[in-house]
Enzyme design. Structure first.
Site, PDB file in Angstrom:
ATOM      1  N   HIS A   1       0.868  -1.183   0.000  1.00  0.00           N
ATOM      2  CA  HIS A   1       0.000   0.000   0.000  1.00  0.00           C
ATOM      3  C   HIS A   1       0.911   1.242   0.000  1.00  0.00           C
ATOM      4  CE1 HIS A   1      -4.198   1.604   1.222  1.00  0.00           C
ATOM      5  NE2 HIS A   1      -3.459   2.668   0.965  1.00  0.00           N
TER       6      HIS A   1
ATOM      7  N   GLU B   1      -4.284   0.092  -5.406  1.00  0.00           N
ATOM      8  CA  GLU B   1      -4.447   1.223  -6.322  1.00  0.00           C
ATOM      9  C   GLU B   1      -3.215   1.519  -7.183  1.00  0.00           C
ATOM     10  OE1 GLU B   1      -5.771   4.619  -4.126  1.00  0.00           O
ATOM     11  OE2 GLU B   1      -7.715   3.743  -3.692  1.00  0.00           O
TER      12      GLU B   1
ATOM     13  N   ASN C   1     -11.960   0.252  -4.676  1.00  0.00           N
ATOM     14  CA  ASN C   1     -12.058   1.417  -3.803  1.00  0.00           C
ATOM     15  C   ASN C   1     -12.876   2.471  -4.530  1.00  0.00           C
ATOM     16  OD1 ASN C   1     -10.328   0.028  -2.169  1.00  0.00           O
ATOM     17  ND2 ASN C   1      -8.563   1.367  -2.504  1.00  0.00           N
TER      18      ASN C   1
ATOM     19  N   TYR D   1     -14.678   6.333  -4.114  1.00  0.00           N
ATOM     20  CA  TYR D   1     -14.904   7.569  -3.346  1.00  0.00           C
ATOM     21  C   TYR D   1     -15.824   8.549  -4.067  1.00  0.00           C
ATOM     22  CZ  TYR D   1     -11.336   6.011  -0.130  1.00  0.00           C
ATOM     23  OH  TYR D   1     -10.641   5.278   0.807  1.00  0.00           O
TER      24      TYR D   1
ATOM     25  N   GLU E   1     -12.398  -0.154  -0.012  1.00  0.00           N
ATOM     26  CA  GLU E   1     -12.387   1.165   0.638  1.00  0.00           C
ATOM     27  C   GLU E   1     -13.591   1.954   0.157  1.00  0.00           C
ATOM     28  OE1 GLU E   1      -8.808   3.572   0.268  1.00  0.00           O
ATOM     29  OE2 GLU E   1      -7.548   1.787   0.438  1.00  0.00           O
TER      30      GLU E   1
HETATM   31  C1  BGC Z   1      -6.006   5.147  -0.489  1.00  0.00           C
HETATM   32  C2  BGC Z   1      -5.944   5.478   0.970  1.00  0.00           C
HETATM   33  C3  BGC Z   1      -6.356   6.929   1.179  1.00  0.00           C
HETATM   34  C4  BGC Z   1      -7.782   7.094   0.710  1.00  0.00           C
HETATM   35  C5  BGC Z   1      -8.343   8.500   0.895  1.00  0.00           C
HETATM   36  C6  BGC Z   1      -7.192   5.731  -1.221  1.00  0.00           C
HETATM   37  O1  BGC Z   1      -6.762   6.233  -2.431  1.00  0.00           O
HETATM   38  O2  BGC Z   1      -5.912   3.766  -0.687  1.00  0.00           O
HETATM   39  O3  BGC Z   1      -4.650   5.225   1.435  1.00  0.00           O
HETATM   40  O4  BGC Z   1      -6.207   7.339   2.497  1.00  0.00           O
HETATM   41  O5  BGC Z   1      -7.849   6.800  -0.654  1.00  0.00           O
HETATM   42  O6  BGC Z   1      -7.642   9.430   0.144  1.00  0.00           O
END
Ligand code: BGC
Length: 450
Positions: free
Chosen positions: A123, A168, A293, A295, A353
């Protein structure tokens, strides 16, 4: 849009995620070698407040307490990463048993509390000596990475059911080799492409090693950002396709199809070098699952000034955003899960994530009240459930993150934890989202629509 009739499978794996450099602290203790991030934070002027991972959450000394916290929340699984330079201080060669023992103990304690370990081999924190040897630009990294991974497999596979090779690859490449904001701070499209290729080969080499010595499951984690065109004019549509190729298909097409997206060749022009048939075939190594992951999404338009993709993100003013400036767009999670299933087939998926940074208030009455994070998690979990309703084989969800931690270039300013960590005392204080997530786990998601 959510499908309220869908439900989470009975054995759905509810977890939380962290990474070594972001929480452990004491990066040089017990014989560990320096990592690229240790060096970067000590030299760089770009990390907020001059923050480093020297102390982080002091998880290296508080792991037992943190595992009790996980047990109290009711976590069924915990995703952590191993610090390569604790285990192999020089990146290769002699194993540092004390470093490895930290992870042995961690895994044992997790199992004592019925929490399944999910271990990420890499990571982002790379031993400094390997960074000096060229990092992911050096093709020898493929075997060095596989050797390191094999040390972990041999030591821990009897107790770790789920392995992730790399976290990632796109961020490693884009931030480290394309836009010089992470180590090794390069900004060179040709190098970015080369680093990406080495990472994929290293991932595949580690999977092959695992087939020789491991008995459980191994996959990779990618971050996916669904791309939406700003308008339907051809220039915006083409820019959106290039962005999608660069971020989303760049790493998955080679793994699942043994091919690289043609849009990359178009976008990168002379920097692009076609892989040989042997290289392409070599990275197409079957994985047991895929970690995703998620977001946010991106709305993309054509912008000739942005080299080499000719694509820029359009900020959605008026839409809600997190403290990272990322648009809150839960439907994108369902969309991307459905897209992965349609494009890559039935591979089991884990959301490894998902979470959000918000400016949390100070604790009051033993709790930090974070209703915005609760809303974020609720809406994204409903989107995940809708994807299950649409036929996606989603096996688990890991909230990012268990603890407020070192958010890379943002230092400790951006807080993603469902548990607050006070920077002065390191005291852990639950947030409203801790209670919310505990109830999600207890009710297997039934509380989401209550
Ligand atoms: C990463 C994490 C990071 C999170 C929030 C991801 O890209 O794996 O290490 O803290 O996003 O930015």
């Amino acid at each position: 849009m959510t499908d309220d009739s869908a439900s989470f499978p009975a054995d759905f794996l509810w977890g939380a995620a962290t990474s070594a450099y972001q929480i452990e602290g004491s990066p040089l203790e017990d014989g560990a070698g320096p990592s690229n991030w240790h060096r970067f934070t000590h030299r760089s002027v770009t990390v907020a407040n001059g923050d480093t991972g020297d102390l982080a959450c002091d998880h290296y000394h508080r792991a037992d307490d943190d595992i009790r916290l996980m047990r109290d929340i009711g976590l069924r699984a915990y995703r952590f990463s191993v610090s390569w330079s604790r285990v192999l201080p020089r990146g290769r060669g002699a194993v540092n048993q004390r470093g490895l023992d930290f992870y042995r103990r961690l895994v044992d304690r997790l199992l004592e509390h019925d929490i399944q370990p999910m271990a990420t081999v890499h990571h982002w924190d790379l031993p400094a000596e390997l960074d000096d040897a060229g990092g992911w630009l050096n093709p020898d990294m493929v075997e060095w990475f596989a050797d390191y991974a094999e040390v972990l497999f041999r030591a821990l596979d009897d107790r770790v059911p789920l392995w992730i090779t790399v976290n990632e690859p796109w961020v490693i490449v884009d931030a480290g080799y394309m836009h010089d904001c992470h180590p090794p701070q390069r900004s060179n499209p040709r190098e970015a492409l080369a680093a990406g290729r080495t990472l994929l080969r290293a991932h595949a080499a580690a999977v092959r090693r695992y087939r020789g010595v491991g008995r459980n499951c191994i996959g990779i984690t990618v971050n996916l950002i669904p791309q939406f065109p700003f308008t339907t004019n051809e220039a915006d549509l083409a820019a959106t396709r290039r962005s999608d190729a660069y971020i989303n298909r760049h790493y998955l097409d080679p793994i699942f199809f043994g091919t690289y997206p043609n849009d990359l060749r178009d976008a990168f022009g002379p920097a692009w070098i076609d892989p040989t048939a042997a290289e392409a075939e070599g990275v197409r190594e079957p994985v047991d699952f895929l970690g995703i992951n998620y977001y946010s999404r991106a709305v993309t338009r054509f912008d000739p000034m942005v080299e080499p993709l000719g694509a820029a993100a359009v900020v959605q003013t008026g839409a809600p955003h997190t403290e990272m400036g990322w648009e809150i767009y839960p439907d994108g999670l369902r969309d991307i899960l459905v897209w992965v299933r349609c494009r890559y087939g039935e591979v089991p998926l884990y959301i490894t994530e998902n979470g959000a940074a918000f400016a949390d208030p100070a604790p009051a009455g033993g709790r930090v009240d974070d209703p915005l994070r609760v809303d974020y998690l609720r809406s994204h979990l409903l989107a995940a459930r809708a994807a299950i309703g649409a036929g996606v084989n989603l096996r688990g969800y890991f909230v990012w993150s268990l603890l407020d931690n070192f958010e890379w270039n943002c230092g400790y300013d951006k807080r993603f934890g469902i548990v607050q960590v006070d920077r002065a005392t390191l005291r852990r204080t639950p947030k409203t989202s801790t209670d919310f997530y505990a109830e999600v786990i207890r009710s297997n998601g039934a509380n989401l629509t209550r």
